[in-house]
Design a protein around this motif. Structure first.
Motif, PDB file in Angstrom:
ATOM      1  N   HIS A   1      -6.259  -8.236   4.368  1.00 37.95           N
ATOM      2  CA  HIS A   1      -5.893  -7.487   3.172  1.00 37.95           C
ATOM      3  C   HIS A   1      -4.759  -6.494   3.416  1.00 37.95           C
ATOM      4  CE1 HIS A   1      -9.009  -9.183   0.632  1.00 37.95           C
ATOM      5  NE2 HIS A   1      -9.811  -9.131   1.671  1.00 37.95           N
ATOM      6  N   SER A   2      -4.124  -6.589   4.554  1.00 39.21           N
ATOM      7  CA  SER A   2      -2.919  -5.790   4.764  1.00 39.21           C
ATOM      8  C   SER A   2      -1.752  -6.508   4.095  1.00 39.21           C
ATOM      9  CB  SER A   2      -2.648  -5.615   6.262  1.00 39.21           C
ATOM     10  OG  SER A   2      -3.627  -4.763   6.829  1.00 39.21           O
TER      11      SER A   2
ATOM     12  N   ALA B   1      -9.475  -6.286   7.394  1.00 41.15           N
ATOM     13  CA  ALA B   1      -8.336  -5.370   7.234  1.00 41.15           C
ATOM     14  C   ALA B   1      -7.016  -6.113   7.406  1.00 41.15           C
ATOM     15  CB  ALA B   1      -8.442  -4.220   8.231  1.00 41.15           C
TER      16      ALA B   1
ATOM     17  N   ARG C   1      -0.250 -13.530  10.636  1.00 37.49           N
ATOM     18  CA  ARG C   1      -1.458 -12.707  10.755  1.00 37.49           C
ATOM     19  C   ARG C   1      -2.622 -13.441  11.408  1.00 37.49           C
ATOM     20  NH1 ARG C   1      -2.052  -9.925   5.448  1.00 37.49           N
ATOM     21  NH2 ARG C   1       0.192 -10.196   5.335  1.00 37.49           N
TER      22      ARG C   1
ATOM     23  N   TRP D   1      -0.433   1.509   9.397  1.00 39.88           N
ATOM     24  CA  TRP D   1      -1.647   1.853  10.155  1.00 39.88           C
ATOM     25  C   TRP D   1      -1.647   1.122  11.497  1.00 39.88           C
ATOM     26  CZ3 TRP D   1      -4.432   5.407   7.532  1.00 39.88           C
ATOM     27  CH2 TRP D   1      -4.379   5.417   6.131  1.00 39.88           C
TER      28      TRP D   1
ATOM     29  N   THR E   1      -0.649  -1.336   4.579  1.00 38.61           N
ATOM     30  CA  THR E   1      -1.212  -1.587   3.258  1.00 38.61           C
ATOM     31  C   THR E   1      -0.126  -1.279   2.227  1.00 38.61           C
ATOM     32  OG1 THR E   1      -2.087   0.676   3.298  1.00 38.61           O
ATOM     33  CG2 THR E   1      -3.621  -1.092   3.857  1.00 38.61           C
TER      34      THR E   1
ATOM     35  N   ARG F   1       0.337  -2.643  11.225  1.00 37.65           N
ATOM     36  CA  ARG F   1       0.119  -3.290   9.925  1.00 37.65           C
ATOM     37  C   ARG F   1       0.326  -2.260   8.819  1.00 37.65           C
ATOM     38  NH1 ARG F   1      -5.086  -2.385   7.871  1.00 37.65           N
ATOM     39  NH2 ARG F   1      -6.356  -1.166   9.314  1.00 37.65           N
TER      40      ARG F   1
ATOM     41  N   SER G   1      -5.526  -0.240  -0.313  1.00 37.27           N
ATOM     42  CA  SER G   1      -6.514  -0.276   0.778  1.00 37.27           C
ATOM     43  C   SER G   1      -6.402  -1.572   1.552  1.00 37.27           C
ATOM     44  CB  SER G   1      -7.925  -0.145   0.214  1.00 37.27           C
ATOM     45  OG  SER G   1      -8.883  -0.296   1.227  1.00 37.27           O
ATOM     46  N   ASP G   2      -6.928  -1.548   2.781  1.00 40.44           N
ATOM     47  CA  ASP G   2      -7.081  -2.770   3.575  1.00 40.44           C
ATOM     48  C   ASP G   2      -8.466  -3.394   3.357  1.00 40.44           C
ATOM     49  OD1 ASP G   2      -8.746  -1.083   4.996  1.00 40.44           O
ATOM     50  OD2 ASP G   2      -7.334  -0.802   6.644  1.00 40.44           O
ATOM     51  N   HIS G   3      -9.211  -2.857   2.410  1.00 40.15           N
ATOM     52  CA  HIS G   3     -10.549  -3.349   2.048  1.00 40.15           C
ATOM     53  C   HIS G   3     -11.570  -3.160   3.169  1.00 40.15           C
ATOM     54  CE1 HIS G   3      -8.974  -6.289  -1.290  1.00 40.15           C
ATOM     55  NE2 HIS G   3      -8.099  -5.324  -1.055  1.00 40.15           N
TER      56      HIS G   3
END
Lengths: 176, 176
Positions: free
Chosen positions: B77-78, B74, B47, B111, B101, B99, A102-104
């Motif tokens: 956390h990618s 997001a 990022r 995504w 995941t 990006r 997940s990307d959270h």
């Protein structure tokens, strides 16, 4: 589906036992009606899983073996790791597993869903997936996705998953 | 496709410029033949992207706005964040974004692929996706996946992505 209903409408108040406290992660306890009075089915998000035990579970469904070093890394870097255990007295057995990247924030993708074949067709896979979905939803993830093998598409459909909504296609990259 | 070939077969030796060093991430520089002699197209995995600039880019393709707090999370956390920039002298403009995941081991899911419509149909989206795939492959990710809207399925197919290989179906969860 009768079993499933029984499982979840039965008394679930008896939550705290010595077995449950062996888990470091959050534990959802179902009523022991699954097999016998002394047996309980427990879900956990603890990611400290014995990799050999997990490999054994994956062997049971015929998956190709993967390097444990990489499996460990994948578990470490998954957003959510769910395991399902049968607890009988002081013994516990890993009978199900799933994890999600997940990307959270927006998206999660569920991978490596496996249930011990000896425990299939009792609603336990469905229970584990509902637990997984509930965990992702409580983390405010709105878009839950997965890639389903043909033989499990209907299983996921019954859980509320849709194939190709609005024509969106799951795609896999292969080198030219 | 003529432009695309020109872009990548032209001289790419002139890599180091003052603009490139403004990026903290790894930078792949293409030849400036994209627009004029003074223009360069640059890819980055940095990022640290201005979220308002990214929102502006997403506005251009008509995406529904999302809370920047969640977009920031997001991106954090990618596993991989790719941006594409047009650099003209001292000015740079964000013209593409994607990006992914990942579990850092087996699977990645791409995504939020977006290219400024004013820069589309020049092979730049393809170049950005090739850069993204290359980054994922160099991180030893074997399974690269995505969910494609109907109008871009052919775009991804040309990049080597397959729809439903072996009957595997992309599925999305919706509440009952």
């Amino acid at each position: 589906m009768v079993f499933w209903k029984k499982l979840f409408t039965a008394n679930t108040e008896n939550v705290a036992t010595s077995e449950a406290t062996e888990f470091n992660g959050e534990v959802l306890k179902l009523n022991g009606s699954a097999t016998t009075a002394e047996t309980e089915i427990v879900f956990s998000t603890d990611r400290d899983i014995d990799l050999y035990e997990l490999e054994e579970l994956c062997d049971l469904v015929g998956w190709a073996r993967r390097p444990l070093r990489k499996v460990k890394k994948a578990i470490q870097h998954s957003f959510l790791v769910v395991s399902m255990w049968e607890i009988k007295g002081k013994r516990r057995r890993l009978i199900g597993f799933a994890r999600a990247t997940s990307d959270h924030a927006f998206n999660a993708t569920i991978w490596d869903v496996v249930v011990d074949p000896r425990y299939q067709n009792r609603g336990l896979g469905k229970a584990m997936m509902k637990y997984t979905i509930q965990k992702l939803r409580s983390a405010d993830i709105s878009n839950i996705t997965l890639f389903a093998d043909p033989q499990v598409v209907d299983f996921y459909r019954r859980l509320g998953f849709m194939v190709d909504p609005e024509g969106i296609k799951g795609m896999f990259w292969y080198p030219d």
